[in-house]
Design an enzyme around this catalytic site. Sequence first.
Site, PDB file in Angstrom:
ATOM      1  N   THR A  41       6.736 -12.185  21.968  1.00  0.00           N
ATOM      2  CA  THR A  41       5.570 -12.334  21.596  1.00  0.00           C
ATOM      3  C   THR A  41       5.769 -12.466  19.626  1.00  0.00           C
ATOM      4  O   THR A  41       5.240 -12.955  18.985  1.00  0.00           O
ATOM      5  CB  THR A  41       4.819 -10.549  21.234  1.00  0.00           C
ATOM      6  OG1 THR A  41       4.181 -10.854  22.541  1.00  0.00           O
ATOM      7  CG2 THR A  41       3.764 -10.760  19.804  1.00  0.00           C
ATOM      8  N   GLY A 183      -6.893  -1.208   9.973  1.00  0.00           N
ATOM      9  CA  GLY A 183      -6.054  -1.011   8.624  1.00  0.00           C
ATOM     10  C   GLY A 183      -4.361  -1.010   9.222  1.00  0.00           C
ATOM     11  O   GLY A 183      -3.721  -0.271   7.975  1.00  0.00           O
ATOM     12  N   GLU A 205     -11.227   0.956   8.803  1.00  0.00           N
ATOM     13  CA  GLU A 205     -10.563   2.609   9.847  1.00  0.00           C
ATOM     14  C   GLU A 205     -10.770   3.580   9.858  1.00  0.00           C
ATOM     15  O   GLU A 205     -11.472   3.570   8.852  1.00  0.00           O
ATOM     16  CB  GLU A 205      -9.343   1.958   8.470  1.00  0.00           C
ATOM     17  CG  GLU A 205      -7.837   2.867   8.912  1.00  0.00           C
ATOM     18  CD  GLU A 205      -7.698   2.523  10.166  1.00  0.00           C
ATOM     19  OE1 GLU A 205      -7.408   3.989  11.139  1.00  0.00           O
ATOM     20  OE2 GLU A 205      -7.133   1.716  10.439  1.00  0.00           O
ATOM     21  N   GLY A 273      -3.708  -1.870  17.416  1.00  0.00           N
ATOM     22  CA  GLY A 273      -2.190  -1.671  18.040  1.00  0.00           C
ATOM     23  C   GLY A 273      -2.165  -2.647  19.278  1.00  0.00           C
ATOM     24  O   GLY A 273      -2.471  -3.090  19.309  1.00  0.00           O
ATOM     25  N   HIS A 446      20.468  -8.925 -13.217  1.00  0.00           N
ATOM     26  CA  HIS A 446      19.563  -9.076 -13.780  1.00  0.00           C
ATOM     27  C   HIS A 446      19.550 -10.377 -14.051  1.00  0.00           C
ATOM     28  O   HIS A 446      20.269 -11.178 -14.412  1.00  0.00           O
ATOM     29  CB  HIS A 446      19.899  -8.214 -15.559  1.00  0.00           C
ATOM     30  CG  HIS A 446      18.677  -8.339 -15.929  1.00  0.00           C
ATOM     31  ND1 HIS A 446      17.466  -7.721 -16.057  1.00  0.00           N
ATOM     32  CD2 HIS A 446      19.092  -9.582 -17.473  1.00  0.00           C
ATOM     33  CE1 HIS A 446      16.749  -7.916 -17.230  1.00  0.00           C
ATOM     34  NE2 HIS A 446      17.342  -9.214 -17.702  1.00  0.00           N
TER      35      HIS A 446
END
Length: 468
Positions: A41, A183, A205, A273, A446
């Site tokens: 999958t 959701g 949802e 799901g 940074h």
Amino acid sequence: MDSYDVVVIGSGPGGYVAAIRCAQLGMKTAIIEKYPTLGGTCLNVGCIPSKALLDSSHHYEDAVKHFGTHGIDIDGEVKVNMEQMIARKAQVVEQNTKGIEFLMDKNNITVLQGVGSFKDATHINVTDSEGNVTTVEAKKTIIATGSKPASLPFIELDKERIITSTEALKLSEVPKHMIVIGGGVIGLELGQVYKRLGAQVTVVEYMDTILPGMDKSLSKELTKVLKKQKVKFALSHKVKSVTRNGDEVTILADDKKGQEVSFSGDYVLVAVGRRPYTDGLNLEAAGVKMDERGRVEVDNHLKTNVDNIYAIGDVVKGAMLAHKAEEEGVMVAELMAGQKPHIDYNLIPGVVYTWPEVAAVGKTEEQLKEAGVAYKVGQFPMRALGRSRASMDTDGFVKILADEKTDEVLGVHMVGARVADLIAEAVTAMEFRASAEDISRMSHAHPTYAEAVKEAALAATDNRPIHM
């Protein structure tokens, strides 16, 4: 009859990684795959193609909404070429699946094309597409057959207008209105793909938040950001029917007050799901037990009740994640070789590849509260970073949860640009049981998004972030 030290059934991330590790450890290994391409999958209709479409749609959205701000002027209309977008996705998939073929060849792993089913505990029948059956002997077997999209019992998936993630990855047009039932990760990722491309998207949802199971602060932040992107949400809605009339699909649902509401669109994506996939394995013939949720039962070493048969990945308990399956594949191979590997399931990260991305590892605030653990919180907003302002990715935050007494990091939760990659820093720190102060004293380059991790650690240590 060919005989192997190990036969792996299923060539997804768990299966092919297990096969490679077995081969590396000197075992004669075969892998059985019923589809024409390897990778399961994840590589064919999951992780890889969905990320390809997420990236393509992200480029389109940048061109339409953000290039002008960057001083990039485009003459003429920017248009979506769905045919080319899907073709590029297919090319990415092909490159990855061909890569798995190469790895099988490199490691001298025999690939058996067909459906694998147990004849008994040490013999497996492989039935090819023409119905021919070959039987192989396996001293040990690893079941790695994964999962399939789940649905609701009253929904009839026609795979044209009422679709799963598999069909959503190869649409030939941009929907006018895509209604997403669920959701969770899959629904939100694919919903954002089509929202960027011009569809109206509504997420329905059942729970009162998106991303159930993740820290609620992540759900809240991503909901806010997606609403800003004009995604609509119907939370606490129980879907009770989905019907199609021509090109229109209608959903009926009860809201949290119990009142019936309806939604209509041209496509409905069912993303409720996934379910373990054991169809055709004939587990009964081998005597392998399954639990009440259709998963293969295993012990802490991923061994089934049959001594020489193991199972890994989506087909067993735990999070349905490709990287979790990979770790389990390696662990089983090494156990077979007499080694003593270990997986800390608390430190398997979870990621949502929307933009901004969402990533988390360890305990949520809700879990710590429920367990009665005293903890402290350090949180830092992405908008306070120079790097985020430079790239215009100012949504989100990094949150670190640390033990109140020992300062050990118990959980890290992030929303923001590139947090799918940043979460690896948190996993590394937690594997070595770092404290928030340990992270705060590390030099972070940074300007980078990673500075938010250092700043959140400073906030958790003694509430002294530098840039806030």
